[in-house]
Design an enzyme around this catalytic site. Structure first.
Site, PDB file in Angstrom:
ATOM      1  N   PRO A  10       0.789  -1.226   0.000  1.00 27.94           N
ATOM      2  CA  PRO A  10       0.000   0.000   0.000  1.00 27.94           C
ATOM      3  C   PRO A  10       0.822   1.277   0.000  1.00 27.94           C
ATOM      4  CG  PRO A  10      -0.176  -1.132   2.101  1.00 27.94           C
ATOM      5  CD  PRO A  10       0.506  -2.076   1.154  1.00 27.94           C
ATOM      6  N   ASN A  11       0.342   2.211  -0.805  1.00 28.67           N
ATOM      7  CA  ASN A  11       0.849   3.586  -0.918  1.00 28.67           C
ATOM      8  C   ASN A  11       2.154   3.691  -1.694  1.00 28.67           C
ATOM      9  OD1 ASN A  11      -1.294   4.881   0.574  1.00 28.67           O
ATOM     10  ND2 ASN A  11      -0.464   3.844   2.376  1.00 28.67           N
ATOM     11  N   ARG A  18       5.241  12.296  -3.224  1.00 28.88           N
ATOM     12  CA  ARG A  18       5.102  12.888  -1.879  1.00 28.88           C
ATOM     13  C   ARG A  18       6.218  12.371  -0.984  1.00 28.88           C
ATOM     14  NH1 ARG A  18      -0.860  11.722  -2.270  1.00 28.88           N
ATOM     15  NH2 ARG A  18      -1.298  13.298  -3.800  1.00 28.88           N
ATOM     16  N   TYR A  23      11.075   8.880   1.472  1.00 33.40           N
ATOM     17  CA  TYR A  23      11.046   7.733   0.557  1.00 33.40           C
ATOM     18  C   TYR A  23      11.808   7.957  -0.746  1.00 33.40           C
ATOM     19  CZ  TYR A  23       7.515   6.061   3.798  1.00 33.40           C
ATOM     20  OH  TYR A  23       6.868   5.652   4.922  1.00 33.40           O
ATOM     21  N   ASN A  74       8.161  -5.419  -0.791  1.00 34.22           N
ATOM     22  CA  ASN A  74       7.974  -4.314   0.153  1.00 34.22           C
ATOM     23  C   ASN A  74       6.490  -4.293   0.521  1.00 34.22           C
ATOM     24  OD1 ASN A  74       7.682  -2.036   1.638  1.00 34.22           O
ATOM     25  ND2 ASN A  74       8.926  -0.732   0.316  1.00 34.22           N
ATOM     26  N   ALA A  77       2.933  -0.775   4.993  1.00 34.36           N
ATOM     27  CA  ALA A  77       2.480  -0.811   6.386  1.00 34.36           C
ATOM     28  C   ALA A  77       1.941  -2.187   6.805  1.00 34.36           C
ATOM     29  CB  ALA A  77       1.418   0.262   6.609  1.00 34.36           C
ATOM     30  N   GLU A  98      12.114  -9.432   2.416  1.00 34.67           N
ATOM     31  CA  GLU A  98      11.375  -8.258   2.897  1.00 34.67           C
ATOM     32  C   GLU A  98      12.240  -7.018   2.667  1.00 34.67           C
ATOM     33  OE1 GLU A  98       9.882  -8.601   6.983  1.00 34.67           O
ATOM     34  OE2 GLU A  98      10.100  -6.418   7.167  1.00 34.67           O
ATOM     35  N   HIS A 100      12.607  -2.674   2.520  1.00 33.97           N
ATOM     36  CA  HIS A 100      12.077  -1.362   2.907  1.00 33.97           C
ATOM     37  C   HIS A 100      12.990  -0.255   2.418  1.00 33.97           C
ATOM     38  CE1 HIS A 100       9.082  -3.236   5.401  1.00 33.97           C
ATOM     39  NE2 HIS A 100      10.029  -3.996   5.921  1.00 33.97           N
ATOM     40  N   ARG A 107      12.530   4.700  13.068  1.00 35.15           N
ATOM     41  CA  ARG A 107      11.275   5.451  12.969  1.00 35.15           C
ATOM     42  C   ARG A 107      10.364   5.143  14.160  1.00 35.15           C
ATOM     43  NH1 ARG A 107       8.888   4.967   7.120  1.00 35.15           N
ATOM     44  NH2 ARG A 107       7.749   6.781   7.903  1.00 35.15           N
TER      45      ARG A 107
HETATM   46  O1  CA2 Z   1      10.272   1.978   4.268  1.00 30.62           O
HETATM   47  C1  CA2 Z   1       9.454   1.305   3.628  1.00 30.62           C
HETATM   48  O2  CA2 Z   1       9.669   0.876   2.492  1.00 30.62           O
HETATM   49  C2  CA2 Z   1       8.056   1.036   4.222  1.00 30.62           C
HETATM   50  O3  CA2 Z   1       7.668  -0.290   3.858  1.00 30.62           O
HETATM   51  C3  CA2 Z   1       7.135   2.060   3.612  1.00 30.62           C
HETATM   52  C4  CA2 Z   1       5.718   2.032   4.189  1.00 30.62           C
HETATM   53  C5  CA2 Z   1       5.779   2.086   5.717  1.00 30.62           C
HETATM   54  O4  CA2 Z   1       4.469   1.956   6.238  1.00 30.62           O
HETATM   55  C6  CA2 Z   1       6.669   1.017   6.302  1.00 30.62           C
HETATM   56  O5  CA2 Z   1       6.705   1.169   7.701  1.00 30.62           O
HETATM   57  C7  CA2 Z   1       8.067   1.120   5.747  1.00 30.62           C
HETATM   58  C8  CA2 Z   1       4.919   3.216   3.683  1.00 30.62           C
HETATM   59  C9  CA2 Z   1       4.868   3.354   2.202  1.00 30.62           C
HETATM   60  C10 CA2 Z   1       4.290   4.708   1.899  1.00 30.62           C
HETATM   61  O6  CA2 Z   1       4.787   5.124   0.666  1.00 30.62           O
HETATM   62  C11 CA2 Z   1       4.631   6.447   0.365  1.00 30.62           C
HETATM   63  C12 CA2 Z   1       5.303   6.875  -0.742  1.00 30.62           C
HETATM   64  C13 CA2 Z   1       5.224   8.190  -1.110  1.00 30.62           C
HETATM   65  C14 CA2 Z   1       4.446   9.068  -0.394  1.00 30.62           C
HETATM   66  C15 CA2 Z   1       3.769   8.618   0.721  1.00 30.62           C
HETATM   67  C16 CA2 Z   1       3.850   7.300   1.101  1.00 30.62           C
END
Ligand code: CA2
Length: 145
Positions: A10-11, A18, A23, A74, A77, A98, A100, A107
């Site tokens: 997700p996301n 963003r 990221y 990846n 969340a 896995e 990230h 964090r």
């Molecule tokens: O660090 C990572 O790759 C995570 O898997 C990213 C997840 C986060 O919930 C994990 O704890 C760590 C969040 C992905 C959100 O991606 C975005 C990308 C651009 C803008 C906003 C969110």
């Protein structure tokens, strides 16, 4: 050619649009394109799937049993919450790394726990897009020791 599944949760479709300070500035397509050429140099094909839905990620892992030799995953969340993804990773018996972008241990506390790490081949995180390169290398090295 054998296939490596690049699976994103997700996301991650928002990458590059963003929060570049957390990221990075690359889009998911940028990352996948690079993995595609790195994999090709080593004789592998890449299939890329991104979904914001937990069940679709479970389905993608199930489908990978028939199509992929390994998975760079990846889970976003869902890393921190999903027993369904943990069970799917265990069930498919594929090497899953896995992956990230961020260092989840630097964090918020809720990101320090992974439901998935124990059933994965290993974990790479904290290196931005380099995490994906390292994870791809780890999967291929596992397949070809
Ligand atoms: O660090 C990572 O790759 C995570 O898997 C990213 C997840 C986060 O919930 C994990 O704890 C760590 C969040 C992905 C959100 O991606 C975005 C990308 C651009 C803008 C906003 C969110």
């Amino acid at each position: 050619m054998p296939t490596i599944l690049i699976l994103n949760g997700p996301n991650l479709n928002l990458l590059g649009t963003r929060e570049p300070e957390v990221y990075g500035a690359d889009t998911l397509d940028d990352i996948v394109d690079e993995l595609r050429s790195l994999a090709a140099e080593r004789g592998y094909e890449v299939e890329a799937v991104q979904s914001n839905a937990e069940g679709e990620l479970v389905d993608a892992l199930h489908a990978a049993r028939a199509t992929a030799a390994g998975v760079v995953f990846n889970p976003g969340a869902y890393t921190h919450t999903s027993i369904a993804l943990r069970d799917a990773i265990s069930a498919v018996e594929l090497p899953v790394v896995e992956t990230h972008l961020s260092n989840v241990h630097a964090r918020e506390e809720f990101r320090h726990t992974s439901m998935l790490s124990a059933v994965c081949l290993g974990v790479v995180g904290g290196f931005g897009r380099t995490s994906y390169r390292l994870a791809l290398d780890a999967v291929i090295s596992h397949l070809e020791p």
